[in-house]
Design an enzyme around this catalytic site. Structure first.
Site, mmCIF file in Angstrom:
data_model
loop_
_atom_site.group_PDB
_atom_site.id
_atom_site.type_symbol
_atom_site.label_atom_id
_atom_site.label_comp_id
_atom_site.label_asym_id
_atom_site.label_seq_id
_atom_site.Cartn_x
_atom_site.Cartn_y
_atom_site.Cartn_z
ATOM 1 N N VAL A 1 0.831 -1.212 0.000
ATOM 2 C CA VAL A 1 0.000 0.000 0.000
ATOM 3 C C VAL A 1 0.867 1.264 0.000
ATOM 4 O O VAL A 1 0.625 2.196 -0.773
ATOM 5 C CB VAL A 1 -0.978 -0.006 1.204
ATOM 6 C CG1 VAL A 1 -1.708 1.320 1.320
ATOM 7 C CG2 VAL A 1 -1.969 -1.161 1.069
ATOM 8 N N ASP B 1 10.554 2.606 6.677
ATOM 9 C CA ASP B 1 10.044 1.259 6.991
ATOM 10 C C ASP B 1 11.030 0.580 7.942
ATOM 11 O O ASP B 1 12.240 0.822 7.830
ATOM 12 C CB ASP B 1 9.914 0.438 5.690
ATOM 13 C CG ASP B 1 8.978 -0.755 5.844
ATOM 14 O OD1 ASP B 1 7.923 -0.777 5.182
ATOM 15 O OD2 ASP B 1 9.302 -1.671 6.646
ATOM 16 N N GLY C 1 2.149 -1.777 9.055
ATOM 17 C CA GLY C 1 1.434 -2.696 9.927
ATOM 18 C C GLY C 1 1.048 -3.969 9.230
ATOM 19 O O GLY C 1 1.353 -4.168 8.052
ATOM 20 N N GLN D 1 -4.483 -7.887 6.266
ATOM 21 C CA GLN D 1 -5.509 -8.905 6.511
ATOM 22 C C GLN D 1 -5.089 -10.239 5.905
ATOM 23 O O GLN D 1 -4.645 -10.278 4.759
ATOM 24 C CB GLN D 1 -6.813 -8.510 5.802
ATOM 25 C CG GLN D 1 -7.729 -7.624 6.565
ATOM 26 C CD GLN D 1 -8.810 -7.101 5.621
ATOM 27 O OE1 GLN D 1 -8.604 -6.172 4.882
ATOM 28 N NE2 GLN D 1 -9.957 -7.753 5.657
ATOM 29 N N ARG E 1 -11.115 -6.690 9.038
ATOM 30 C CA ARG E 1 -10.224 -5.558 9.319
ATOM 31 C C ARG E 1 -10.168 -5.315 10.826
ATOM 32 O O ARG E 1 -9.138 -4.934 11.372
ATOM 33 C CB ARG E 1 -10.719 -4.322 8.589
ATOM 34 C CG ARG E 1 -10.622 -4.445 7.072
ATOM 35 C CD ARG E 1 -11.194 -3.222 6.406
ATOM 36 N NE ARG E 1 -11.163 -3.300 4.953
ATOM 37 C CZ ARG E 1 -12.176 -3.706 4.212
ATOM 38 N NH1 ARG E 1 -13.296 -4.125 4.776
ATOM 39 N NH2 ARG E 1 -12.080 -3.715 2.897
ATOM 40 N N THR F 1 -3.529 2.267 7.232
ATOM 41 C CA THR F 1 -3.480 0.939 7.841
ATOM 42 C C THR F 1 -4.859 0.570 8.414
ATOM 43 O O THR F 1 -5.557 1.420 8.966
ATOM 44 C CB THR F 1 -2.442 0.937 8.999
ATOM 45 O OG1 THR F 1 -1.213 1.432 8.494
ATOM 46 C CG2 THR F 1 -2.240 -0.453 9.572
ATOM 47 N N ASN F 2 -5.216 -0.697 8.288
ATOM 48 C CA ASN F 2 -6.499 -1.184 8.811
ATOM 49 C C ASN F 2 -6.382 -1.737 10.224
ATOM 50 O O ASN F 2 -5.316 -2.233 10.584
ATOM 51 C CB ASN F 2 -7.026 -2.299 7.890
ATOM 52 C CG ASN F 2 -7.773 -1.722 6.710
ATOM 53 O OD1 ASN F 2 -8.490 -0.743 6.846
ATOM 54 N ND2 ASN F 2 -7.613 -2.360 5.568
ATOM 55 N N VAL G 1 -8.837 1.057 9.590
ATOM 56 C CA VAL G 1 -8.454 2.455 9.418
ATOM 57 C C VAL G 1 -9.200 3.402 10.360
ATOM 58 O O VAL G 1 -8.628 4.383 10.847
ATOM 59 C CB VAL G 1 -8.573 2.851 7.925
ATOM 60 C CG1 VAL G 1 -10.007 2.898 7.453
ATOM 61 C CG2 VAL G 1 -7.892 4.163 7.663
ATOM 62 N N ASP H 1 -14.014 2.684 -0.913
ATOM 63 C CA ASP H 1 -15.321 2.009 -1.044
ATOM 64 C C ASP H 1 -16.274 2.844 -1.908
ATOM 65 O O ASP H 1 -17.063 2.306 -2.691
ATOM 66 C CB ASP H 1 -15.953 1.801 0.343
ATOM 67 C CG ASP H 1 -14.930 1.318 1.343
ATOM 68 O OD1 ASP H 1 -15.063 0.195 1.846
ATOM 69 O OD2 ASP H 1 -13.969 2.059 1.616
ATOM 70 N N ARG I 1 -15.399 2.203 -5.362
ATOM 71 C CA ARG I 1 -15.911 0.885 -5.786
ATOM 72 C C ARG I 1 -17.405 0.982 -6.113
ATOM 73 O O ARG I 1 -17.876 0.428 -7.103
ATOM 74 C CB ARG I 1 -15.713 -0.139 -4.654
ATOM 75 C CG ARG I 1 -14.271 -0.584 -4.513
ATOM 76 C CD ARG I 1 -14.060 -1.493 -3.316
ATOM 77 N NE ARG I 1 -12.676 -1.977 -3.291
ATOM 78 C CZ ARG I 1 -12.010 -2.289 -2.199
ATOM 79 N NH1 ARG I 1 -12.570 -2.186 -1.016
ATOM 80 N NH2 ARG I 1 -10.773 -2.726 -2.277
ATOM 81 N N HIS J 1 -22.700 10.782 -8.499
ATOM 82 C CA HIS J 1 -22.441 11.304 -7.160
ATOM 83 C C HIS J 1 -22.975 10.296 -6.159
ATOM 84 O O HIS J 1 -24.171 9.969 -6.183
ATOM 85 C CB HIS J 1 -23.105 12.668 -6.959
ATOM 86 C CG HIS J 1 -22.354 13.752 -7.646
ATOM 87 N ND1 HIS J 1 -21.308 14.417 -7.051
ATOM 88 C CD2 HIS J 1 -22.460 14.242 -8.902
ATOM 89 C CE1 HIS J 1 -20.801 15.278 -7.912
ATOM 90 N NE2 HIS J 1 -21.479 15.196 -9.043
ATOM 91 N N HIS K 1 -14.946 1.683 7.360
ATOM 92 C CA HIS K 1 -14.356 1.063 6.166
ATOM 93 C C HIS K 1 -14.269 -0.424 6.515
ATOM 94 O O HIS K 1 -13.308 -0.879 7.113
ATOM 95 C CB HIS K 1 -12.961 1.639 5.897
ATOM 96 C CG HIS K 1 -12.155 0.853 4.905
ATOM 97 N ND1 HIS K 1 -12.553 0.645 3.601
ATOM 98 C CD2 HIS K 1 -10.966 0.204 5.023
ATOM 99 C CE1 HIS K 1 -11.654 -0.081 2.969
ATOM 100 N NE2 HIS K 1 -10.677 -0.379 3.810
#
Ligand code: NAD
Length: 313
Positions: free
Chosen positions: A13, A34, A78, A81, A87, A118-119, A121, A147, A150, A167, A174
């Site tokens: 990510v 990192d 972190g 999943q 998450r 990071t989740n 989130v 999302d 998506r 819209h 999340h």
């Protein structure tokens, strides 16, 4: 505002976000941090070798000291999943990591905007706000920006319309309890239900809406099951947030922020449409939802609050 971004966590990510930011010419400087220094260095080299194809950008590896003059610090460090893991299962593991990361950031800057990816989130956005003690507008999570994309993409396939002309917002957590806000969805200024009647494709039934909402909610599980991780679309979502901050666009994005009473929710973070510009999440829009959506949103908030209370930060 200096266009310098520091990214903590140069995994799938973090590195993809750096790539998206670089590709869109949004930053003059990107620093990768990192614990796996070799990995950060490899990503840095790979990105820099694209220098002739993008706008000038200095990409380096670094340390927390580099936060000193960064305008945006992205946290994508972190655990990821595992297939089948939710998450929220990640909350304890990644909170422990954030307890080490966030104090080091605020040792060097209280001016930067912190963007959590990071989740889970929403939990980690609240954790970051609490540990950093920064104002609410300066700490945000990427939330349901992904999302929402998506959702707009899936609607665009059905309606045969450019997703940019749709819209629509996904709100709340999340994750499994996110709220697909059909009541706020419109095309060409026409509410979605009416648009469907106009175009005559019959896609405004409850079954259709449930199917789309389910696909939005479960797409990360499906991708993780098929290829192990999701990163391209979230990298673009992160770049879109960075763009809105650097260009002071005042774009409405569903970032996650710590709520201060919206829908009766306080002290937890979740996504609502927010105006994002130089100041970060400058204004949260408290929009009128359908009764059912508001109920789902409040339930989503209560679940997140329960998890936060269990974490003892
Ligand atoms: P990854 O395992 O590829 O990368 C994580 C990186 O974090 C690794 O390089 C690791 O060395 C580094 N790291 C771990 N502890 C660290 C520390 N203390 N300091 C600095 N770096 C540290 O994982 P990934 O696929 O990049 O996912 C990262 C996170 O992003 C996961 O929590 C994942 O669930 C989340 N994610 C969020 C979204 C979203 O929409 N918010 C989408 C996809 C993934």
């Amino acid at each position: 505002m200096k266009n310098k971004v520091l990214i903590i966590g140069a995994g799938f990510v973090g590195a993809t976000s750096a790539y998206a930011i670089m590709n869109r010419g949004l930053a003059s400087e990107i620093v990768l941090v990192d614990i796996d220094e070799k990995k950060a260095e490899g990503e840095m080299m790979d990105l820099n070798h694209g220098a002739t194809f993008v706008k000038p950008v200095r990409i380096s590896t670094g340390d927390y000291e580099d936060c000193r003059d960064a305008s945006i610090v992205i946290i994508a460090a972190g655990a990821n999943q595992e297939p089948g893991e939710s998450r929220l299962d990640l909350a304890e593991k990644n909170t422990a990591i954030f307890k080490k990361i966030v104090p080091q950031i605020v040792d060097y800057t209280k001016d930067a905007i912190l963007l959590v990816v990071t989740n889970p989130v929403d939990i980690l956005t609240a954790v970051t706000r609490k540990i950093s003690t920064l104002p609410a507008n300066k700490v945000m999570g990427s939330g349901t920006v992904l999302d929402t994309s998506r959702f707009r993409y899936l609607l665009s396939l059905h309606c045969k319309i450019n997703p940019k002309n749709i819209h629509a917002y996904v709100l709340g957590e999340h994750g499994d309890h996110e709220v697909v806000a059909w009541s706020l969805t419109s095309i060409a200024g026409v509410p979605f239900r009416d648009y469907c009647v106009l175009c005559g494709r019959g896609h405004n039934s409850r079954d259709f809406m449930d199917e789309i909402s389910g696909k939005v909610r479960n797409s990360a599980y499906e991708i993780i099951e098929k290829k192990g991780a999701t990163y391209y679309a979230v990298g673009l979502a992160v770049a879109r947030i960075v763009e809105s901050i650097f260009r002071d666009e005042n774009t409405i994005l569903t970032v996650s922020t710590v709520l201060e009473g919206q829908y009766g929710l306080k002290g937890l973070a979740l996504s609502l449409p927010a105006i994002v510009g130089h100041g970060g999440a400058e204004k949260i829009l408290d929009l009128k939802l359908s009764e059912e959506e508001e109920k789902e949103l409040v339930e989503s908030g209560e679940i997140l609050k329960g998890i936060l209370q269990g974490l003892k930060i």
